[in-house]
Design a protein around this motif. Structure first.
Motif, PDB file in Angstrom:
ATOM      1  N   TYR A   1       9.556 -23.393  15.023  1.00 39.90           N
ATOM      2  CA  TYR A   1      10.634 -24.234  14.519  1.00 39.90           C
ATOM      3  C   TYR A   1      11.947 -23.458  14.516  1.00 39.90           C
ATOM      4  CZ  TYR A   1      13.170 -27.233  11.184  1.00 39.90           C
ATOM      5  OH  TYR A   1      14.100 -28.040  10.568  1.00 39.90           O
ATOM      6  N   ALA A   2      13.016 -24.109  14.998  1.00 45.47           N
ATOM      7  CA  ALA A   2      14.299 -23.436  15.208  1.00 45.47           C
ATOM      8  C   ALA A   2      14.854 -22.769  13.948  1.00 45.47           C
ATOM      9  CB  ALA A   2      15.323 -24.428  15.765  1.00 45.47           C
ATOM     10  N   ARG A   3      14.593 -23.319  12.784  1.00 46.10           N
ATOM     11  CA  ARG A   3      15.168 -22.779  11.553  1.00 46.10           C
ATOM     12  C   ARG A   3      14.278 -21.711  10.903  1.00 46.10           C
ATOM     13  NH1 ARG A   3      17.837 -28.053   8.455  1.00 46.10           N
ATOM     14  NH2 ARG A   3      19.108 -28.773  10.206  1.00 46.10           N
ATOM     15  N   LYS A   4      13.105 -21.493  11.472  1.00 46.93           N
ATOM     16  CA  LYS A   4      12.176 -20.505  10.911  1.00 46.93           C
ATOM     17  C   LYS A   4      11.679 -19.573  12.011  1.00 46.93           C
ATOM     18  CE  LYS A   4      10.627 -23.471   7.096  1.00 46.93           C
ATOM     19  NZ  LYS A   4       9.470 -24.104   6.427  1.00 46.93           N
ATOM     20  N   LEU A   5      12.617 -18.956  12.711  1.00 49.35           N
ATOM     21  CA  LEU A   5      12.281 -18.104  13.840  1.00 49.35           C
ATOM     22  C   LEU A   5      11.755 -16.746  13.383  1.00 49.35           C
ATOM     23  CD1 LEU A   5      15.426 -18.861  16.036  1.00 49.35           C
ATOM     24  CD2 LEU A   5      13.130 -19.824  16.321  1.00 49.35           C
ATOM     25  N   SER A   6      11.027 -16.113  14.268  1.00 52.73           N
ATOM     26  CA  SER A   6      10.517 -14.764  14.033  1.00 52.73           C
ATOM     27  C   SER A   6      11.054 -13.846  15.116  1.00 52.73           C
ATOM     28  CB  SER A   6       8.983 -14.767  14.064  1.00 52.73           C
ATOM     29  OG  SER A   6       8.477 -13.477  14.292  1.00 52.73           O
ATOM     30  N   ALA A   7      11.661 -12.735  14.708  1.00 54.25           N
ATOM     31  CA  ALA A   7      12.190 -11.786  15.682  1.00 54.25           C
ATOM     32  C   ALA A   7      11.067 -11.239  16.560  1.00 54.25           C
ATOM     33  CB  ALA A   7      12.913 -10.647  14.968  1.00 54.25           C
ATOM     34  N   GLU A   8       9.928 -10.943  15.936  1.00 54.50           N
ATOM     35  CA  GLU A   8       8.811 -10.375  16.697  1.00 54.50           C
ATOM     36  C   GLU A   8       8.338 -11.342  17.781  1.00 54.50           C
ATOM     37  OE1 GLU A   8       9.067  -8.468  12.757  1.00 54.50           O
ATOM     38  OE2 GLU A   8       9.015 -10.557  13.443  1.00 54.50           O
ATOM     39  N   GLY A   9       8.225 -12.617  17.418  1.00 49.89           N
ATOM     40  CA  GLY A   9       7.757 -13.609  18.373  1.00 49.89           C
ATOM     41  C   GLY A   9       8.669 -13.742  19.573  1.00 49.89           C
ATOM     42  N   ILE A  10       9.971 -13.721  19.322  1.00 54.20           N
ATOM     43  CA  ILE A  10      10.937 -13.852  20.419  1.00 54.20           C
ATOM     44  C   ILE A  10      10.985 -12.579  21.256  1.00 54.20           C
ATOM     45  CG2 ILE A  10      13.395 -14.108  20.956  1.00 54.20           C
ATOM     46  CD1 ILE A  10      13.592 -16.017  18.581  1.00 54.20           C
ATOM     47  N   LEU A  11      11.038 -11.422  20.607  1.00 52.05           N
ATOM     48  CA  LEU A  11      11.126 -10.156  21.336  1.00 52.05           C
ATOM     49  C   LEU A  11       9.879  -9.895  22.177  1.00 52.05           C
ATOM     50  CD1 LEU A  11      12.749  -7.895  18.597  1.00 52.05           C
ATOM     51  CD2 LEU A  11      13.840  -8.825  20.647  1.00 52.05           C
ATOM     52  N   SER A  12       8.735 -10.433  21.744  1.00 54.02           N
ATOM     53  CA  SER A  12       7.499 -10.220  22.499  1.00 54.02           C
ATOM     54  C   SER A  12       7.550 -10.870  23.875  1.00 54.02           C
ATOM     55  CB  SER A  12       6.303 -10.776  21.721  1.00 54.02           C
ATOM     56  OG  SER A  12       6.340 -12.192  21.660  1.00 54.02           O
ATOM     57  N   LEU A  13       8.484 -11.813  24.066  1.00 56.71           N
ATOM     58  CA  LEU A  13       8.613 -12.495  25.357  1.00 56.71           C
ATOM     59  C   LEU A  13       9.533 -11.736  26.309  1.00 56.71           C
ATOM     60  CD1 LEU A  13       8.907 -16.184  24.073  1.00 56.71           C
ATOM     61  CD2 LEU A  13       6.883 -15.000  24.935  1.00 56.71           C
ATOM     62  N   GLY A  14      10.128 -10.657  25.852  1.00 59.46           N
ATOM     63  CA  GLY A  14      10.978  -9.829  26.698  1.00 59.46           C
ATOM     64  C   GLY A  14      12.211 -10.525  27.243  1.00 59.46           C
ATOM     65  N   PRO A  15      12.945 -11.274  26.404  1.00 55.25           N
ATOM     66  CA  PRO A  15      14.118 -11.991  26.914  1.00 55.25           C
ATOM     67  C   PRO A  15      15.307 -11.068  27.165  1.00 55.25           C
ATOM     68  CG  PRO A  15      14.009 -12.242  24.551  1.00 55.25           C
ATOM     69  CD  PRO A  15      12.766 -11.486  24.958  1.00 55.25           C
ATOM     70  N   GLN A  16      16.168 -11.503  28.061  1.00 54.01           N
ATOM     71  CA  GLN A  16      17.463 -10.852  28.259  1.00 54.01           C
ATOM     72  C   GLN A  16      18.567 -11.642  27.558  1.00 54.01           C
ATOM     73  OE1 GLN A  16      16.686 -11.074  32.624  1.00 54.01           O
ATOM     74  NE2 GLN A  16      17.588  -9.021  32.642  1.00 54.01           N
ATOM     75  N   LEU A  17      18.282 -12.923  27.287  1.00 54.63           N
ATOM     76  CA  LEU A  17      19.274 -13.813  26.697  1.00 54.63           C
ATOM     77  C   LEU A  17      18.566 -14.828  25.813  1.00 54.63           C
ATOM     78  CD1 LEU A  17      22.156 -15.136  26.545  1.00 54.63           C
ATOM     79  CD2 LEU A  17      21.538 -16.390  28.634  1.00 54.63           C
ATOM     80  N   VAL A  18      19.104 -15.035  24.611  1.00 53.53           N
ATOM     81  CA  VAL A  18      18.634 -16.090  23.723  1.00 53.53           C
ATOM     82  C   VAL A  18      19.776 -17.076  23.539  1.00 53.53           C
ATOM     83  CG1 VAL A  18      17.830 -16.680  21.397  1.00 53.53           C
ATOM     84  CG2 VAL A  18      17.003 -14.601  22.515  1.00 53.53           C
ATOM     85  N   ILE A  19      19.555 -18.308  23.944  1.00 53.41           N
ATOM     86  CA  ILE A  19      20.545 -19.369  23.741  1.00 53.41           C
ATOM     87  C   ILE A  19      20.024 -20.248  22.619  1.00 53.41           C
ATOM     88  CG2 ILE A  19      21.916 -21.189  24.798  1.00 53.41           C
ATOM     89  CD1 ILE A  19      21.220 -20.087  27.513  1.00 53.41           C
ATOM     90  N   ALA A  20      20.811 -20.385  21.547  1.00 55.71           N
ATOM     91  CA  ALA A  20      20.316 -21.070  20.362  1.00 55.71           C
ATOM     92  C   ALA A  20      21.275 -22.163  19.900  1.00 55.71           C
ATOM     93  CB  ALA A  20      20.094 -20.058  19.232  1.00 55.71           C
ATOM     94  N   SER A  21      20.704 -23.182  19.297  1.00 56.11           N
ATOM     95  CA  SER A  21      21.511 -24.240  18.703  1.00 56.11           C
ATOM     96  C   SER A  21      22.184 -23.738  17.429  1.00 56.11           C
ATOM     97  CB  SER A  21      20.622 -25.450  18.377  1.00 56.11           C
ATOM     98  OG  SER A  21      19.712 -25.116  17.345  1.00 56.11           O
ATOM     99  N   HIS A  22      23.110 -24.529  16.911  1.00 53.66           N
ATOM    100  CA  HIS A  22      23.865 -24.132  15.720  1.00 53.66           C
ATOM    101  C   HIS A  22      22.972 -23.969  14.498  1.00 53.66           C
ATOM    102  CE1 HIS A  22      23.345 -28.413  14.961  1.00 53.66           C
ATOM    103  NE2 HIS A  22      23.707 -28.182  13.716  1.00 53.66           N
ATOM    104  N   GLU A  23      21.824 -24.681  14.474  1.00 53.84           N
ATOM    105  CA  GLU A  23      20.964 -24.647  13.296  1.00 53.84           C
ATOM    106  C   GLU A  23      19.881 -23.579  13.378  1.00 53.84           C
ATOM    107  OE1 GLU A  23      19.244 -28.522  13.084  1.00 53.84           O
ATOM    108  OE2 GLU A  23      17.993 -28.251  14.872  1.00 53.84           O
ATOM    109  N   ALA A  24      19.840 -22.820  14.462  1.00 54.55           N
ATOM    110  CA  ALA A  24      18.795 -21.803  14.619  1.00 54.55           C
ATOM    111  C   ALA A  24      18.940 -20.699  13.569  1.00 54.55           C
ATOM    112  CB  ALA A  24      18.852 -21.214  16.018  1.00 54.55           C
ATOM    113  N   GLY A  25      17.823 -20.169  13.132  1.00 51.72           N
ATOM    114  CA  GLY A  25      17.854 -19.110  12.131  1.00 51.72           C
ATOM    115  C   GLY A  25      16.464 -18.714  11.693  1.00 51.72           C
ATOM    116  N   PRO A  26      16.377 -17.955  10.642  1.00 51.54           N
ATOM    117  CA  PRO A  26      17.443 -17.456   9.761  1.00 51.54           C
ATOM    118  C   PRO A  26      18.411 -16.506  10.497  1.00 51.54           C
ATOM    119  CG  PRO A  26      15.267 -17.177   8.754  1.00 51.54           C
ATOM    120  CD  PRO A  26      15.041 -17.514  10.176  1.00 51.54           C
ATOM    121  N   SER A  27      19.605 -16.381   9.965  1.00 50.23           N
ATOM    122  CA  SER A  27      20.617 -15.555  10.613  1.00 50.23           C
ATOM    123  C   SER A  27      20.175 -14.097  10.711  1.00 50.23           C
ATOM    124  CB  SER A  27      21.951 -15.660   9.862  1.00 50.23           C
ATOM    125  OG  SER A  27      21.786 -15.283   8.501  1.00 50.23           O
TER     126      SER A  27
END
Length: 300
Positions: free
Chosen positions: A83-109
Motif C-alpha cells: 500500500y502506497a501509504r505504508k511502504l517499506s524501505a527494505e521491500g523497495i530496496l530489495s528490488l534494486g531500483p535506480q528510480l522511485v516515482i511516487a504519488s503525492h500520498e506515498a509514504g511514510p516520508s
C-alpha cells in the motif's frame, strides 16, 4: 449505411474498441513497441503514475509496483511493494531500483528519505486534480524516463480525446443530483463533497454533486444524507464489495429516504478508472456520463 454513434466513434479512435469489436487498449501497442535500451530500473507507486509509465513505453523498466497499479493486467505479475501509504524501505530496496516515482500520498516520508539515503533517486509528484494537471504529470514522467517525445505524443493524443469528450458534453445534460459513497471498510462509509476527485469527475460528466456544500470526504450522517436528496448514487466496485453489494449500500442509515434509493439508481465503476485521473480520464468521464444517463432513465 447507418451513421456511427459519436461515443462509439470516440472510443474507437481512442483505442478502446476496434472495428471488429475487440478491445486492444493503447497500452498494449505501446508495450509491444517498448525497447529496454536506456530504461532505468523503476519502482512505480501510484496507479495513474504506473499507467503513464506504460503509455510512455516504459513497462520493460518497471521492477515493482504498489497495490493500486493494477492496469494493465500485465502489471499484476510484477513484485508488489504494498500500500502506497505504508511502504517499506527494505521491500523497495530489495528490488534494486535506480528510480522511485511516487504519488503525492506515498509514504511514510521517513521511508522515502531512507531510500534516498541509500543513493536511489526518489521523485514524488504533485496530486493530479484536473486534466491540465494530468498533462503536466505526463511531461514530468517523460523527463524522468528521458521519453520526452513519447510524452508529447501522449499529451497530444489525450488533448484530442479530451476535446471530443467536451464536444459530446454539449448533448443534453444528465440533470441529476449525484452522491458519491466511499467505503474503505463496512464501518467507514464517507460521502464526497467538493475538493475531491469524486466531485471533479462528477462535474466533468455533467452531474451535480448533491453533497457539494461541504469540503472533502465526510462520515455518513443519516440526516445530511436525506437532506442532500440525491437522484443517483455512485460508488466504486471495491467499495461495493466492501459493503457487501448494492443492497447493503441502499440499506445505509437514511439511504432509503432518498430518491436514488427509491428508484434503485446506482452506478458502480472501477476505482482507478473513475478516480485515478490517469491517461484513461477521457474514457472515465464518458463511462460515468453514459452510466448515469442509463440509470436516470430507469423506473422502478
Amino acid at each position: 449505411m447507418q451513421s456511427m454513434n459519436p461515443r462509439r466513434r470516440f472510443l474507437m479512435q481512442a483505442g478502446v474498441f476496434s472495428i471488429a469489436g475487440a478491445a486492444p487498449a493503447l497500452w498494449q501497442t505501446a508495450s509491444a513497441q517498448s525497447e529496454s535500451g536506456n530504461l532505468k530500473r523503476i519502482v512505480s507507486i501510484g496507479g495513474a503514475i504506473t499507467e503513464i509509465v506504460v503509455r510512455l513505453q516504459g513497462e520493460a523498466g518497471i521492477a515493482g509496483v504498489d497495490t493500486t497499479s493494477n492496469f494493465p493486467a500485465s502489471l499484476q505479475k510484477l513484485p508488489n511493494v504494498g500500500y502506497a501509504r505504508k511502504l517499506s524501505a527494505e521491500g523497495i530496496l530489495s528490488l534494486g531500483p535506480q528510480l522511485v516515482i511516487a504519488s503525492h500520498e506515498a509514504g511514510p516520508s521517513v521511508v522515502l528519505r531512507q531510500i534516498e539515503a541509500a543513493g536511489i533517486k526518489v521523485q514524488q509528484l504533485p496530486e493530479v486534480r484536473s486534466f491540465k494537471d494530468l498533462l503536466n504529470t505526463i511531461a514530468s514522467i517523460g523527463n524522468l524516463l528521458q521519453r520526452q517525445t513519447q510524452a508529447q505524443q501522449l499529451q497530444q493524443q489525450l488533448t484530442q480525446e479530451w476535446t471530443q469528450v467536451q464536444n459530446l458534453a454539449t448533448s443534453p445534460a444528465v440533470k441529476a443530483r449525484a452522491l458519491f459513497v466511499m467505503a474503505h471498510a463496512p464501518g467507514q462509509v464517507m460521502l464526497a463533497g467538493r475538493d475531491t476527485h469524486a466531485h471533479t469527475i462528477m462535474e466533468y460528466a455533467g452531474l451535480q454533486n448533491a453533497f457539494a456544500d461541504v469540503s472533502g470526504y465526510k462520515a455518513i450522517n443519516a440526516e445530511a444524507l436525506i437532506q442532500s436528496a440525491p437522484d443517483l448514487l455512485i460508488a466504486t466496485e471495491q467499495g461495493i464489495k466492501t459493503l457487501g453489494g448494492n443492497s447493503a449500500l441502499l440499506a445505509l442509515p437514511g439511504m432509503a429516504q432518498t430518491p436514488a434509493a427509491r428508484q434503485q439508481r446506482v452506478v458502480v465503476q472501477e476505482a482507478m478508472l473513475m478516480l485515478g485521473f490517469g491517461p484513461r480520464l477521457p474514457q472515465a468521464v464518458l463511462s460515468l456520463r453514459d452510466a448515469a444517463q442509463q440509470q436516470m432513465r430507469k423506473k422502478v
